[in-house]
Design an enzyme around this catalytic site. Structure first.
Site, PDB file in Angstrom:
ATOM      1  N   TRP A 272     -11.848  12.436   8.489  1.00  0.00           N
ATOM      2  CA  TRP A 272     -10.436  12.106   8.682  1.00  0.00           C
ATOM      3  C   TRP A 272     -10.142  10.821   7.981  1.00  0.00           C
ATOM      4  CZ3 TRP A 272      -8.145   7.904  11.219  1.00  0.00           C
ATOM      5  CH2 TRP A 272      -6.727   7.978  11.220  1.00  0.00           C
TER       6      TRP A 272
ATOM      7  N   GLU B  85      -9.157   2.294  -1.731  1.00  0.00           N
ATOM      8  CA  GLU B  85      -9.876   1.949  -0.508  1.00  0.00           C
ATOM      9  C   GLU B  85     -10.604   3.148   0.086  1.00  0.00           C
ATOM     10  OE1 GLU B  85      -8.490   0.983   4.046  1.00  0.00           O
ATOM     11  OE2 GLU B  85      -7.235   0.268   2.388  1.00  0.00           O
TER      12      GLU B  85
ATOM     13  N   TYR C 117      -3.040  11.442   6.341  1.00  0.00           N
ATOM     14  CA  TYR C 117      -3.266  10.059   6.813  1.00  0.00           C
ATOM     15  C   TYR C 117      -2.188   9.114   6.266  1.00  0.00           C
ATOM     16  CZ  TYR C 117      -4.459   5.296   7.004  1.00  0.00           C
ATOM     17  OH  TYR C 117      -4.341   3.962   7.229  1.00  0.00           O
TER      18      TYR C 117
ATOM     19  N   ARG D 231     -13.831  -5.110   3.321  1.00  0.00           N
ATOM     20  CA  ARG D 231     -12.747  -5.007   4.311  1.00  0.00           C
ATOM     21  C   ARG D 231     -13.213  -5.139   5.751  1.00  0.00           C
ATOM     22  NH1 ARG D 231      -8.065  -3.383   4.230  1.00  0.00           N
ATOM     23  NH2 ARG D 231      -8.232  -1.686   5.755  1.00  0.00           N
TER      24      ARG D 231
ATOM     25  N   ARG E 251       0.853  -1.184   0.000  1.00  0.00           N
ATOM     26  CA  ARG E 251       0.000   0.000   0.000  1.00  0.00           C
ATOM     27  C   ARG E 251       0.887   1.232   0.000  1.00  0.00           C
ATOM     28  NH1 ARG E 251      -4.063   1.846   4.848  1.00  0.00           N
ATOM     29  NH2 ARG E 251      -2.174   2.891   5.614  1.00  0.00           N
TER      30      ARG E 251
ATOM     31  N   GLU F  33     -13.821  -1.265   6.490  1.00  0.00           N
ATOM     32  CA  GLU F  33     -13.152  -1.401   7.796  1.00  0.00           C
ATOM     33  C   GLU F  33     -13.959  -0.785   8.926  1.00  0.00           C
ATOM     34  OE1 GLU F  33      -9.948   2.090   8.392  1.00  0.00           O
ATOM     35  OE2 GLU F  33      -9.519   0.728   6.721  1.00  0.00           O
TER      36      GLU F  33
ATOM     37  N   ASP G 228      -5.128   3.917   0.115  1.00  0.00           N
ATOM     38  CA  ASP G 228      -6.262   4.197   1.006  1.00  0.00           C
ATOM     39  C   ASP G 228      -6.609   5.682   0.924  1.00  0.00           C
ATOM     40  OD1 ASP G 228      -6.902   3.279   4.523  1.00  0.00           O
ATOM     41  OD2 ASP G 228      -8.133   4.330   3.031  1.00  0.00           O
TER      42      ASP G 228
ATOM     43  N   GLU H 116      -4.665  -7.193   5.077  1.00  0.00           N
ATOM     44  CA  GLU H 116      -3.795  -6.093   5.510  1.00  0.00           C
ATOM     45  C   GLU H 116      -2.928  -6.590   6.676  1.00  0.00           C
ATOM     46  OE1 GLU H 116      -3.942  -1.453   7.151  1.00  0.00           O
ATOM     47  OE2 GLU H 116      -5.820  -2.547   6.803  1.00  0.00           O
TER      48      GLU H 116
ATOM     49  N   HIS I  53      -9.029   6.883   2.472  1.00  0.00           N
ATOM     50  CA  HIS I  53      -9.467   7.140   3.836  1.00  0.00           C
ATOM     51  C   HIS I  53     -10.669   8.085   3.904  1.00  0.00           C
ATOM     52  CE1 HIS I  53      -8.646   7.064   8.231  1.00  0.00           C
ATOM     53  NE2 HIS I  53      -8.126   5.912   7.896  1.00  0.00           N
TER      54      HIS I  53
END
Ligand code: CS2
Ligand code: MG
Length: 403
Positions: A403, A237, A160, A284, A148, A263, A211, A340, A213
């Site tokens: 975030w 992601e 991030y 995820r 990643r 996630e 990601d 991951e 995020h």
């Protein structure tokens, strides 16, 4: 009958906070379950200690499904990260006990291995594109088949996924939430350059992941996905917040870059429409935040019908108990994609001795009975809880953002 005699919650902070449930039966068997919810740990501690454990004592540890239904339907207030992390911890511990009682590694009880190992991805990050590519080359040299990429964004003081740590990453960094500044425009100029440089340096035989995020609108995510297509990313992601699952339809309309999400999901209801409408390619959701192995298998079974594969979250703030449980799950399901694998500190690994091992880009859970992970409570007691919050994000004009 495997009567549950005792259960307790162990909180420790060997580098970062972890919450672990330990269930013990009258026969002396015990099982462990992770209940760590980053930045909200003590809410789950209370949920378990004050509201779940009293209901477990005296029950038959073999009745995993009935206890799951009892804690889910019996809560009346269903779903959500706190409830589902508490249920997840009970579920993991009961599967650990059942596999120990059967004297076999859990994956054997879950139907046996569908592969020889679990492909994992590492977390290459750097302040600049060049530094990130150097880190990615180090992962490739360690045998990783998937990496990643997260780099700093010129003009933004922090972002991030970028920190001094290179094998693990801990975003919860303050006794109060750190306020970061975000600019989508600056970010959108950086990521394609990162992928171009990485593909050039690492070649075609490594999977490259990123990601977002949760930081783009659906149309921005469609644009980014399209701009990365020449570099064949493995996935993009959390391209946009997923409360409105329909938002992913707009992304799909603009790019064929594979999409991964989940996630922060806690139940199958958070992803049912995304999966059934073929709006994502990787789910995820994790054992610790989505109701344990029992519920995550339901999500994986639904995903399998739509050729959606798993890509379980495995950040440093998910304990080695979760990593062990995830690997038994990953090894035994037909529609596994990737896992991951952010490593833990040496202190954490000492508090949680475990059987899983890394070789040439793959993890294997090991063949110890149960989950193959333990908890050294004496050592854990040396690391008292230390409150830490996840950061928040504001746009350059001060607007509160994702975030
Ligand atoms: C991230 C995590 O690993 C990931 O994909 O999204 O680092 C996430 O930010 C943390 O787990 C939050 O606690
Ligand atoms: Mg993520």
């Amino acid at each position: 009958m495997l009567k549950i005699k005792d259960a307790r919650v162990v909180v420790t902070c060997p580098g970062r906070n972890f919450v672990t449930l330990r269930i013990e039966t009258a026969d002396g068997l015990y099982g462990l379950g992770d209940a760590t919810l980053n930045g909200r740990e003590l809410a789950v501690v209370s949920y378990l200690a004050d509201h779940v454990i009293p209901c477990l004592i005296g029950r038959d540890a073999h009745q995993i499904e009935d206890i799951w239904q009892y804690l889910y339907k019996g809560a009346y207030w269903r779903r959500g990260p706190v409830t589902m992390s508490a249920i997840a911890a009970v579920d993991m511990a009961l599967w650990d006990i059942k596999a120990k009682a059967a004297n076999m590694p859990l994956y054997q009880l879950l139907g046996g291995a569908c592969r020889t190992g679990v492909m994992v991805y590492g977390h290459a990050n750097g302040q600049t594109v060049e530094e990130t590519v150097d880190e990615a080359l180090k992962y490739q040299a360690l045998g990783y088949k998937a990496v990643r990429l997260q780099s700093g964004v010129p003009g933004l003081p922090s972002t991030y996924g970028v920190s001094g740590d290179k094998m693990f990453y801990e975003p919860a960094d303050g006794a109060l939430p750190t306020e970061n500044v975000w600019s989508t425009a600056k970010y959108m100029r950086t990521v394609p350059k990162l992928f171009e440089a990485a593909r050039l340096a690492l070649g075609d035989d490594v999977h490259l992941l990123h990601d977002v995020h949760h930081r783009l609108t659906p149309i921005e995510a469609g644009h980014l996905g399209k701009s990365l297509e020449p570099y064949r990313p493995f996935w993009l992601e959390d391209a946009t917040p997923a409360e409105n699952q329909e938002a992913f339809r707009l992304i799909r309309q603009h790019t064929t870059t594979p999409l991964a999400v989940g996630e922060v999901f806690n139940t199958i209801w958070d992803c049912k429409d995304l999966i059934q409408n073929q709006l994502i390619d990787y789910i995820r959701a994790t054992v610790v935040h989505a109701g344990g192995i029992t519920h995550l298998r339901r999500i994986a079974n639904l995903a399998d019908l739509y050729q959606v594969r798993t890509g379980c979250h495995g950040a440093t703030d998910l304990s080695p108990v979760t990593m062990a449980a995830a690997l038994h799950f990953d090894l035994s399901i037909p529609n596994f994609g990737v896992q991951e694998y952010m490593r833990h500190t040496a202190e954490t690994d000492a508090v949680f001795p475990h059987a899983y091992s890394f070789k040439d880009g793959y993890l294997h859970p090991g063949d110890a009975p149960g989950l193959g992970v333990d908890l050294d409570e004496g050592l854990a007691a040396k690391y008292p809880y230390s409150r830490a919050f996840l950061p928040v994000n504001r746009l350059e004009d001060g607007t509160m953002y994702n975030w």
